[in-house]
Motif scaffolding. Structure first.
Motif, PDB file in Angstrom:
ATOM      1  N   MET A   1       0.840  -1.207   0.000  1.00  0.00           N
ATOM      2  CA  MET A   1       0.000   0.000   0.000  1.00  0.00           C
ATOM      3  C   MET A   1       0.872   1.252   0.000  1.00  0.00           C
ATOM      4  SD  MET A   1      -3.386  -0.676   2.176  1.00  0.00           S
ATOM      5  CE  MET A   1      -2.799  -1.372   3.674  1.00  0.00           C
ATOM      6  N   VAL A   2       1.896   1.267   0.868  1.00  0.00           N
ATOM      7  CA  VAL A   2       2.790   2.430   0.917  1.00  0.00           C
ATOM      8  C   VAL A   2       3.457   2.638  -0.445  1.00  0.00           C
ATOM      9  CG1 VAL A   2       4.959   3.261   1.882  1.00  0.00           C
ATOM     10  CG2 VAL A   2       3.216   2.347   3.382  1.00  0.00           C
ATOM     11  N   ASP A   3       3.902   1.547  -1.048  1.00  0.00           N
ATOM     12  CA  ASP A   3       4.598   1.610  -2.332  1.00  0.00           C
ATOM     13  C   ASP A   3       3.695   2.213  -3.405  1.00  0.00           C
ATOM     14  OD1 ASP A   3       6.681   1.241  -4.060  1.00  0.00           O
ATOM     15  OD2 ASP A   3       6.102  -0.806  -4.588  1.00  0.00           O
ATOM     16  N   GLU A   4       2.441   1.742  -3.445  1.00  0.00           N
ATOM     17  CA  GLU A   4       1.518   2.250  -4.464  1.00  0.00           C
ATOM     18  C   GLU A   4       1.218   3.737  -4.222  1.00  0.00           C
ATOM     19  OE1 GLU A   4       0.087   0.378  -7.089  1.00  0.00           O
ATOM     20  OE2 GLU A   4       1.592  -1.098  -6.520  1.00  0.00           O
ATOM     21  N   ILE A   5       1.074   4.119  -2.925  1.00  0.00           N
ATOM     22  CA  ILE A   5       0.791   5.533  -2.623  1.00  0.00           C
ATOM     23  C   ILE A   5       1.964   6.406  -3.038  1.00  0.00           C
ATOM     24  CG2 ILE A   5       0.467   7.175  -0.740  1.00  0.00           C
ATOM     25  CD1 ILE A   5      -1.168   4.949   0.669  1.00  0.00           C
ATOM     26  N   LEU A   6       3.189   5.943  -2.738  1.00  0.00           N
ATOM     27  CA  LEU A   6       4.366   6.735  -3.120  1.00  0.00           C
ATOM     28  C   LEU A   6       4.432   6.881  -4.632  1.00  0.00           C
ATOM     29  CD1 LEU A   6       7.269   5.515  -0.823  1.00  0.00           C
ATOM     30  CD2 LEU A   6       5.853   7.526  -0.607  1.00  0.00           C
ATOM     31  N   LYS A   7       4.170   5.792  -5.351  1.00  0.00           N
ATOM     32  CA  LYS A   7       4.225   5.851  -6.813  1.00  0.00           C
ATOM     33  C   LYS A   7       3.199   6.830  -7.349  1.00  0.00           C
ATOM     34  CE  LYS A   7       6.123   1.406  -8.136  1.00  0.00           C
ATOM     35  NZ  LYS A   7       5.690   0.001  -8.070  1.00  0.00           N
ATOM     36  N   ALA A   8       2.035   6.917  -6.671  1.00  0.00           N
ATOM     37  CA  ALA A   8       0.965   7.779  -7.167  1.00  0.00           C
ATOM     38  C   ALA A   8       1.235   9.248  -6.884  1.00  0.00           C
ATOM     39  CB  ALA A   8      -0.361   7.355  -6.547  1.00  0.00           C
ATOM     40  N   TYR A   9       1.798   9.562  -5.697  1.00  0.00           N
ATOM     41  CA  TYR A   9       1.869  10.967  -5.315  1.00  0.00           C
ATOM     42  C   TYR A   9       3.274  11.566  -5.384  1.00  0.00           C
ATOM     43  CZ  TYR A   9      -2.922  10.506  -3.905  1.00  0.00           C
ATOM     44  OH  TYR A   9      -4.273  10.285  -3.923  1.00  0.00           O
ATOM     45  N   VAL A  10       4.313  10.814  -5.078  1.00  0.00           N
ATOM     46  CA  VAL A  10       5.678  11.369  -5.171  1.00  0.00           C
ATOM     47  C   VAL A  10       6.515  10.453  -6.054  1.00  0.00           C
ATOM     48  CG1 VAL A  10       5.887  12.820  -3.132  1.00  0.00           C
ATOM     49  CG2 VAL A  10       6.060  10.367  -2.883  1.00  0.00           C
ATOM     50  N   TYR A  11       6.183  10.420  -7.339  1.00  0.00           N
ATOM     51  CA  TYR A  11       6.796   9.448  -8.232  1.00  0.00           C
ATOM     52  C   TYR A  11       8.318   9.590  -8.284  1.00  0.00           C
ATOM     53  CZ  TYR A  11       7.514   6.473 -12.232  1.00  0.00           C
ATOM     54  OH  TYR A  11       7.934   5.469 -13.032  1.00  0.00           O
TER      55      TYR A  11
END
Lengths: 205, 216
Positions: free
Chosen positions: B90-100
């Motif tokens: 979940m953290v990984d997907e959120i990081l990819k979405a917001y701070v690529y």
């Protein structure tokens, strides 16, 4: 063949798991107090890496990559299970460590007694997980390349932990400043060793 | 533990602040160094990494603590790994979405949060024997202690290695030799080995102040 050899040498020296990426530092610092135990853990890591990296390579190639499922049916050409890689890799590693532990116990009890507690601990060794993730990120082309990378990384890790353990055994007789004793001086030593290993990075293979 | 233990009591506060210094997971307990050091070249990824680990540690402890009476002891490691892995995804997907951009810099190190010993260590040592809320606080505190060390290391490495902080130039341009000054960035600080040496020096200072931590 040339390619394989180059990957092997590179994964041992240039991309050394400990000195270039600091993978597996926790067990590295905890178990490097004597050469004998360091050797036991090192061999176990080589063993596990040699099996987990190719298995994860096959899983990644035939189950997880975009379009990897076409061998089941052409309908799955658009399926991308890449987001599952973390959980699948760690499950595979935990499972293989368990199987290896049982196999070693059954077939070579002497080795099992020597490795002792270290075998189960390898499941949470970052070097093992890191090798699988690097294998995925660097997109090795064949199974042989991935296997070589796994084996080489393991050998590099073994080399690193044995050399640090040997230095730490000698450090017992040195006058280290009080507050630096133990952990602090080991960090600095590892840093200095890493600087030495950087000289390999100039080698073109 | 008695029921009258409010969330913001002195005891809870101690659970949170102890890992920041005398119980620090990195410099005292020697946990979680694996994924830590390569992300400390710049302050920004260090802070993102620290926050990610704090979130994962806190919630993993919380969830495992809620499940602690139902998990069979023999398979607990794999249950813990699955819970942690789900949180990290979940953290990984959120990081990819917001701070690529930052997520690209962190590359495999986000995935390696799973095998970060701090998380497993806190679950084994604390969450399995305590109620969910104290476990949450303990997890957050340890994550923050880890993040604190990352930020200190990153501060020195970015300042001395690139002359910047958060990507903003701090050392005046006119100081550089190229502009007729006397100053040069220390290129060695950017290289991975210096992270270890800076960390060693932090341990030295920390133990110099807290004498009871000195090893025999």
């Amino acid at each position: 063949m040339e390619n394989i050899l180059s990957i092997f040498v590179k994964s041992i020296f240039v991309d050394n798991m400990i000195f270039a990426y600091f993978f597996g530092m926790c067990s590295f610092l905890a178990v490097s107090k004597s050469v004998k135990t360091a050797m036991g853990l090192g061999i176990a890591v080589v063993f596990v890496l040699l099996i987990t990296v190719p298995v994860n390579y096959l899983i990644n190639e035939y189950l997880l990559l975009p379009g990897a499922l076409t061998w089941i049916s052409p309908d799955f050409a658009n399926v991308d299970l890449g987001f599952l890689s973390l959980i699948v890799f760690i499950a595979v590693i935990a499972w293989i460590v368990q199987v290896v532990e049982m196999a070693v116990e059954k077939f070579t009890p002497t080795l099992y007694n020597q490795l002792g507690i270290f075998l189960p601990l390898i499941a949470v060794n970052c070097a093992v997980m890191g090798a699988s993730l690097f294998m995925k990120e660097r997109e090795y082309a064949t199974l042989a390349e991935a296997t070589t990378f796994g084996f080489g990384s393991g050998i590099g890790w073994l080399l690193a932990i044995i050399s640090i353990a040997a230095i730490r055994e000698k450090m017992k007789y040195s006058h280290v400043p009080k507050a630096l004793r133990g952990l602090g001086i080991t960090f600095i030593l590892t840093g200095l060793m890493a600087i030495a290993f950087m000289s390999f990075s100039g080698i073109k293979l | 533990m008695s029921k009258s233990n409010p969330l913001f009591s002195a005891k809870s506060l101690k659970l949170f602040t102890e890992p920041l210094s005398e119980g620090n997971p990195v410099t005292v307990l020697v946990l979680g160094i694996c994924s830590a050091l390569a992300v400390t070249v710049k302050l920004e990824p260090a802070i993102v990494m620290g926050l990610s680990v704090t979130v994962v540690t806190g919630f993993a402890s919380f969830i495992i603590s809620m499940l602690r009476n139902t998990i069979p002891n023999r398979i607990r490691i794999i249950v813990q790994l699955v819970v942690v892995a789900a949180l990290v995804i979940m953290v990984d997907e959120i990081l990819k979405a917001y701070v690529y951009e930052v997520s690209k810099q962190l590359s495999v190190f986000v995935g390696l949060i799973i095998t970060n010993c701090i998380i497993m260590g806190r679950i084994e040592a604390f969450a399995l024997g305590n109620k969910p809320l104290p476990s949450l606080i303990d997890g957050l505190g340890n994550g923050a202690g880890y993040g604190l060390i990352l930020v200190i290391v990153a501060f020195f490495r970015e300042l001395l290695g690139s002359g910047t902080l958060f990507g903003i130039q701090v050392v005046p341009q006119s100081w550089y030799i190229a502009n007729g000054g006397f100053y040069e960035n220390n290129g060695l600080m950017i290289l991975p080995p210096m992270a270890l040496i800076v960390l060693g020096l932090i341990v030295w200072v920390h133990r110099g102040i807290n004498k009871e931590l000195i090893e025999k």
